[in-house]
Motif scaffolding. Structure first.
Motif, short mmCIF file in Angstrom:
data_model
loop_
_atom_site.label_atom_id
_atom_site.label_comp_id
_atom_site.label_asym_id
_atom_site.label_seq_id
_atom_site.Cartn_x
_atom_site.Cartn_y
_atom_site.Cartn_z
N ILE A 92 -12.68 16.09 -52.26
CA ILE A 92 -11.22 16.13 -52.24
C ILE A 92 -10.74 16.98 -51.06
O ILE A 92 -11.49 17.76 -50.48
CB ILE A 92 -10.61 16.64 -53.56
CG1 ILE A 92 -10.99 18.10 -53.85
CG2 ILE A 92 -11.00 15.73 -54.72
CD1 ILE A 92 -10.30 18.70 -55.08
N ASN A 93 -9.47 16.80 -50.73
CA ASN A 93 -8.86 17.49 -49.60
C ASN A 93 -7.42 17.87 -49.97
O ASN A 93 -6.79 17.23 -50.80
CB ASN A 93 -8.84 16.56 -48.38
CG ASN A 93 -8.29 17.23 -47.14
OD1 ASN A 93 -8.65 18.36 -46.81
ND2 ASN A 93 -7.41 16.53 -46.43
N ILE A 94 -6.92 18.90 -49.29
CA ILE A 94 -5.50 19.24 -49.42
C ILE A 94 -4.85 18.98 -48.07
O ILE A 94 -5.44 19.25 -47.02
CB ILE A 94 -5.29 20.70 -49.89
CG1 ILE A 94 -3.82 20.90 -50.29
CG2 ILE A 94 -5.78 21.70 -48.87
CD1 ILE A 94 -3.59 22.06 -51.22
N HIS A 95 -3.64 18.43 -48.13
CA HIS A 95 -2.93 18.05 -46.91
C HIS A 95 -1.50 18.58 -46.98
O HIS A 95 -0.84 18.46 -48.01
CB HIS A 95 -2.92 16.52 -46.77
CG HIS A 95 -2.25 16.05 -45.53
ND1 HIS A 95 -2.81 16.19 -44.28
CD2 HIS A 95 -1.05 15.47 -45.34
CE1 HIS A 95 -1.98 15.70 -43.38
NE2 HIS A 95 -0.91 15.25 -43.99
N THR A 122 -0.21 17.85 -50.76
CA THR A 122 -0.87 16.85 -51.58
C THR A 122 -2.36 17.14 -51.65
O THR A 122 -2.98 17.41 -50.63
CB THR A 122 -0.69 15.44 -50.97
OG1 THR A 122 0.70 15.16 -50.83
CG2 THR A 122 -1.35 14.37 -51.82
N VAL A 123 -2.93 17.06 -52.84
CA VAL A 123 -4.38 17.05 -52.99
C VAL A 123 -4.76 15.60 -53.26
O VAL A 123 -4.14 14.94 -54.11
CB VAL A 123 -4.85 17.97 -54.14
CG1 VAL A 123 -6.36 17.86 -54.32
CG2 VAL A 123 -4.43 19.42 -53.86
N HIS A 124 -5.76 15.12 -52.52
CA HIS A 124 -6.14 13.72 -52.64
C HIS A 124 -7.65 13.55 -52.53
O HIS A 124 -8.35 14.41 -52.00
CB HIS A 124 -5.43 12.87 -51.56
CG HIS A 124 -5.83 13.23 -50.16
ND1 HIS A 124 -6.83 12.57 -49.48
CD2 HIS A 124 -5.37 14.17 -49.32
CE1 HIS A 124 -6.96 13.11 -48.27
NE2 HIS A 124 -6.08 14.08 -48.16
N GLY A 133 -6.62 8.67 -49.17
CA GLY A 133 -7.21 8.59 -50.50
C GLY A 133 -6.19 8.72 -51.61
O GLY A 133 -5.06 9.20 -51.40
N ASP A 134 -6.57 8.31 -52.80
CA ASP A 134 -5.68 8.37 -53.95
C ASP A 134 -5.22 9.81 -54.20
O ASP A 134 -6.00 10.76 -54.10
CB ASP A 134 -6.38 7.85 -55.21
CG ASP A 134 -6.61 6.34 -55.16
OD1 ASP A 134 -5.95 5.65 -54.36
OD2 ASP A 134 -7.45 5.87 -55.94
N ILE A 135 -3.96 9.93 -54.54
CA ILE A 135 -3.34 11.23 -54.78
C ILE A 135 -3.75 11.77 -56.15
O ILE A 135 -3.68 11.05 -57.15
CB ILE A 135 -1.81 11.13 -54.65
CG1 ILE A 135 -1.43 10.82 -53.20
CG2 ILE A 135 -1.12 12.40 -55.15
CD1 ILE A 135 0.02 10.44 -53.00
N ILE A 136 -4.16 13.03 -56.16
CA ILE A 136 -4.50 13.72 -57.41
C ILE A 136 -3.28 14.50 -57.90
O ILE A 136 -2.92 14.43 -59.07
CB ILE A 136 -5.70 14.67 -57.21
CG1 ILE A 136 -6.93 13.87 -56.78
CG2 ILE A 136 -5.96 15.49 -58.47
CD1 ILE A 136 -8.07 14.71 -56.24
N ALA A 137 -2.64 15.26 -57.00
CA ALA A 137 -1.49 16.07 -57.37
C ALA A 137 -0.68 16.42 -56.13
O ALA A 137 -1.21 16.46 -55.02
CB ALA A 137 -1.95 17.34 -58.07
N GLN A 138 0.61 16.69 -56.36
CA GLN A 138 1.50 17.10 -55.28
C GLN A 138 2.39 18.24 -55.76
O GLN A 138 2.62 18.39 -56.95
CB GLN A 138 2.39 15.94 -54.80
CG GLN A 138 1.63 14.83 -54.12
CD GLN A 138 2.55 13.73 -53.62
OE1 GLN A 138 3.39 13.23 -54.34
NE2 GLN A 138 2.34 13.35 -52.36
#
Length: 175
Positions: A92-95, A122-124, A133-138
């Motif tokens: 996962i990554n944070i943007h 956004t964490v995706h 990639g699909d979004i996990i949380a914002q």
């Protein structure tokens, strides 16, 4: 990174931060990690002839250290398709934007230039496409009048520090 290390100290947190890796030998996060008792290594991408060779070494190091899940925090290097494919569902990554808006760099300036009223992070899941990639949380905030990109960056970083530990829990299936 520090927010994740701190969150993982809680006895009920579902992850342990076992290793910090940077592709930049002088990255400040390496010292921070060591200061908090976390093993820290540098794998300088400049020491490798190709991106693929760097990623083979990165993967070898992760396997050698029995890493199960990768959480990118300030790792400003695009990962290749073979590496991403191997780690799919565990990366996962944070943007610093409200994806799908403003993929890539200079997100704060771009939000201001567009006249946006809201911005955030956004964490995706990492996929082969950059920030696709699909979004996990914002998490979002209201942009203040006369705010500079630097001001906005600092406020978004505060959001990141609270969002990332929560999103990691969610990605691991604990929320």
């Amino acid at each position: 990174m520090l927010a994740l290390i701190e969150a993982a100290k809680a006895p009920n947190y579902p992850a342990e931060i076992q290793l910090v890796i940077s592709n930049r030998p002088k990255a400040g996060g390496l010292k921070l990690a060591k200061d908090h008792g976390v093993k820290a290594l540098s794998i300088d991408h400049n020491a490798f002839a190709t991106r693929a060779a760097f990623e083979v070494e990165l993967d070898r190091t992760l396997q050698e250290n029995e890493i199960e899940f990768i959480v990118c925090a300030g790792f400003m290097r695009v990962l290749g398709a073979a590496f991403v494919c191997k780690w799919t569902g565990r990366l996962i990554n944070i943007h610093p934007s409200l994806l799908p808006k403003y993929k890539g760099l200079n997100t704060h300036q771009r939000a201001l230039d567009a006249g946006d009223t809201h911005h955030g992070c956004t964490v995706h899941w990492v996929s082969e496409g950059v920030d696709e990639g699909d979004i996990i949380a914002q998490s979002d905030l209201i942009i203040k009048s006369n705010e500079t990109p630097d001001d906005l960056s600092k406020r978004v970083q505060q959001l990141e520090h609270s969002l990332y530990p929560r999103a990691l829990r969610q990605a691991l299936g604990f929320d």
